[in-house]
Design a protein around this motif. Structure first.
Motif, short mmCIF file in Angstrom:
data_model
loop_
_atom_site.label_atom_id
_atom_site.label_comp_id
_atom_site.label_asym_id
_atom_site.label_seq_id
_atom_site.Cartn_x
_atom_site.Cartn_y
_atom_site.Cartn_z
N SER A 99 -0.64 -7.19 -0.86
CA SER A 99 -1.46 -6.32 -0.01
C SER A 99 -1.05 -4.87 -0.15
CB SER A 99 -1.35 -6.75 1.46
OG SER A 99 -1.86 -8.05 1.64
N ASP A 100 0.27 -4.62 -0.20
CA ASP A 100 0.76 -3.25 -0.38
C ASP A 100 0.30 -2.70 -1.73
OD1 ASP A 100 1.98 -3.10 2.04
OD2 ASP A 100 4.02 -3.46 1.32
N ALA A 101 0.37 -3.52 -2.77
CA ALA A 101 -0.04 -3.07 -4.10
C ALA A 101 -1.51 -2.69 -4.11
CB ALA A 101 0.24 -4.17 -5.13
N ARG A 102 -2.35 -3.54 -3.48
CA ARG A 102 -3.79 -3.23 -3.43
C ARG A 102 -4.05 -1.95 -2.63
NH1 ARG A 102 -4.20 -8.96 -2.91
NH2 ARG A 102 -4.30 -8.79 -0.64
N ALA A 103 -3.31 -1.78 -1.52
CA ALA A 103 -3.51 -0.59 -0.68
C ALA A 103 -3.10 0.67 -1.44
CB ALA A 103 -2.70 -0.72 0.61
N HIS A 104 -1.97 0.62 -2.16
CA HIS A 104 -1.54 1.79 -2.93
C HIS A 104 -2.50 2.08 -4.09
CE1 HIS A 104 2.34 1.14 -0.83
NE2 HIS A 104 2.44 2.45 -0.97
N PHE A 105 -3.01 1.01 -4.71
CA PHE A 105 -3.99 1.22 -5.79
C PHE A 105 -5.23 1.92 -5.24
CE2 PHE A 105 -7.94 -0.32 -7.69
CZ PHE A 105 -7.81 0.15 -8.98
N ALA A 106 -5.75 1.42 -4.11
CA ALA A 106 -6.95 2.01 -3.53
C ALA A 106 -6.72 3.45 -3.12
CB ALA A 106 -7.41 1.18 -2.32
N SER A 107 -5.53 3.74 -2.57
CA SER A 107 -5.21 5.11 -2.15
C SER A 107 -5.14 6.05 -3.35
CB SER A 107 -3.88 5.11 -1.39
OG SER A 107 -3.49 6.42 -1.06
N ALA A 108 -4.46 5.61 -4.41
CA ALA A 108 -4.34 6.45 -5.62
C ALA A 108 -5.71 6.65 -6.26
CB ALA A 108 -3.38 5.80 -6.60
N TYR A 109 -6.51 5.58 -6.31
CA TYR A 109 -7.85 5.67 -6.90
C TYR A 109 -8.71 6.64 -6.11
CZ TYR A 109 -12.44 4.25 -8.61
OH TYR A 109 -13.70 4.25 -9.14
N ALA A 110 -8.68 6.53 -4.78
CA ALA A 110 -9.49 7.41 -3.93
C ALA A 110 -9.07 8.86 -4.09
CB ALA A 110 -9.37 6.98 -2.47
N SER A 111 -7.75 9.08 -4.22
CA SER A 111 -7.25 10.45 -4.37
C SER A 111 -7.75 11.09 -5.65
CB SER A 111 -5.72 10.44 -4.35
OG SER A 111 -5.20 11.71 -4.63
N GLU A 112 -7.73 10.32 -6.75
CA GLU A 112 -8.14 10.88 -8.04
C GLU A 112 -9.67 10.97 -8.14
OE1 GLU A 112 -6.04 12.23 -9.94
OE2 GLU A 112 -4.28 11.46 -8.90
N ILE A 113 -10.36 9.93 -7.70
CA ILE A 113 -11.82 9.92 -7.85
C ILE A 113 -12.47 10.95 -6.94
CG2 ILE A 113 -12.55 8.24 -6.13
CD1 ILE A 113 -13.63 8.27 -9.80
N SER A 114 -11.81 11.28 -5.81
CA SER A 114 -12.38 12.28 -4.91
C SER A 114 -12.42 13.65 -5.57
CB SER A 114 -11.59 12.34 -3.60
OG SER A 114 -10.27 12.80 -3.83
N GLN A 115 -11.44 13.92 -6.47
CA GLN A 115 -11.46 15.20 -7.18
C GLN A 115 -12.71 15.31 -8.05
OE1 GLN A 115 -7.62 16.63 -8.87
NE2 GLN A 115 -6.85 14.63 -8.28
N ILE A 116 -13.05 14.21 -8.74
CA ILE A 116 -14.24 14.21 -9.59
C ILE A 116 -15.49 14.27 -8.74
CG2 ILE A 116 -15.52 12.86 -11.29
CD1 ILE A 116 -12.83 11.71 -12.21
N ASP A 117 -15.49 13.53 -7.64
CA ASP A 117 -16.66 13.54 -6.75
C ASP A 117 -16.90 14.93 -6.19
OD1 ASP A 117 -18.73 12.14 -5.18
OD2 ASP A 117 -17.46 12.69 -3.49
N ASN A 118 -15.82 15.58 -5.74
CA ASN A 118 -15.95 16.93 -5.19
C ASN A 118 -16.42 17.91 -6.27
OD1 ASN A 118 -15.08 16.03 -2.70
ND2 ASN A 118 -12.94 16.58 -3.08
N LEU A 119 -15.94 17.70 -7.50
CA LEU A 119 -16.32 18.59 -8.60
C LEU A 119 -17.80 18.48 -8.92
CD1 LEU A 119 -15.54 20.47 -11.00
CD2 LEU A 119 -15.07 18.39 -12.31
#
Length: 201
Positions: A79-99
């Motif tokens: 569960s921790d691994a999935r949560a960290h993956f989702a957090s890292a993914y959201a952090s990076e993809i939000s930069q592209i989305d905002n761009l």
């Protein structure tokens, strides 16, 4: 018979003392990350056969046991691994989305202006200002693509840099775990007496 009575009493006192030590250890490590509560596993000592039958010889501490479930630990880790993956993914993809979604620097407004100019030229093919406007919006769209490409390259380079650091961290932790495993194997001569604190680490 007196010796037997004293022996039974001493075994009880020894067990109680080990219980207090274990309880103190639990209290001292109440805020230690990764620590699992420990408890004594007690059993009756082997009885003594006499002419009157078997007489009890007190209590013996068999081991100190961790309150640990490999199944639950695996579930928490997953569960921790999935949560960290989702957090890292959201952090990076939000930069592209905002761009891409930004009304000033994104693609939507530039593409809308370009296709609007193309539509205007299609409606007025002989209009020089319409043609010039289409060329200007095409040039602006091209610049916008170049800017976005440059920013995406920066994001990619940032991700690669993070991965390099993470690989170094993984290698360090893998080395530490291997060292701990060697220490656990060296100290675990008796499987029923596990080195609990080392295993917590």
């Amino acid at each position: 018979m007196a010796t037997g009575v004293f022996g039974v009493g001493i075994s009880g006192l020894n067990a109680a003392q080990m219980g207090l030590i274990t309880t103190g250890h639990n209290i001292a490590n109440a805020n230690t990350e990764g620590y699992h509560r420990q408890s004594l596993v007690q059993a009756a000592s082997a009885p003594l056969l006499t002419g009157a039958g078997f007489l009890g010889q007190g209590v013996a501490v068999e081991t100190v046991q961790r309150a640990y479930s490999s199944h639950l630990e695996t579930q928490v880790s997953a569960s921790d691994a999935r949560a960290h993956f989702a957090s890292a993914y959201a952090s990076e993809i939000s930069q592209i989305d905002n761009l891409l979604a930004d009304p000033q620097s994104g693609l939507a407004s530039a593409m809308q202006d370009f296709f609007s100019a193309v539509h205007d030229v299609a409606a007025h093919p002989s209009s020089i200002p319409s043609r010039q406007q289409m060329l200007a919006t095409a040039s602006s769209l091209e610049q916008r693509f170049h800017l976005i490409d440059s920013r995406l390259n920066e994001i990619r380079d940032g991700v690669n840099s993070q991965l390099t650091v993470l690989v170094q961290d993984v290698n360090f932790y893998a080395s530490s775990i291997a060292s701990l495993n060697n220490r656990i194997q060296a100290t675990q001569g008796n499987p029923s007496q596990p080195p609990n604190d080392l295993m917590d680490q």
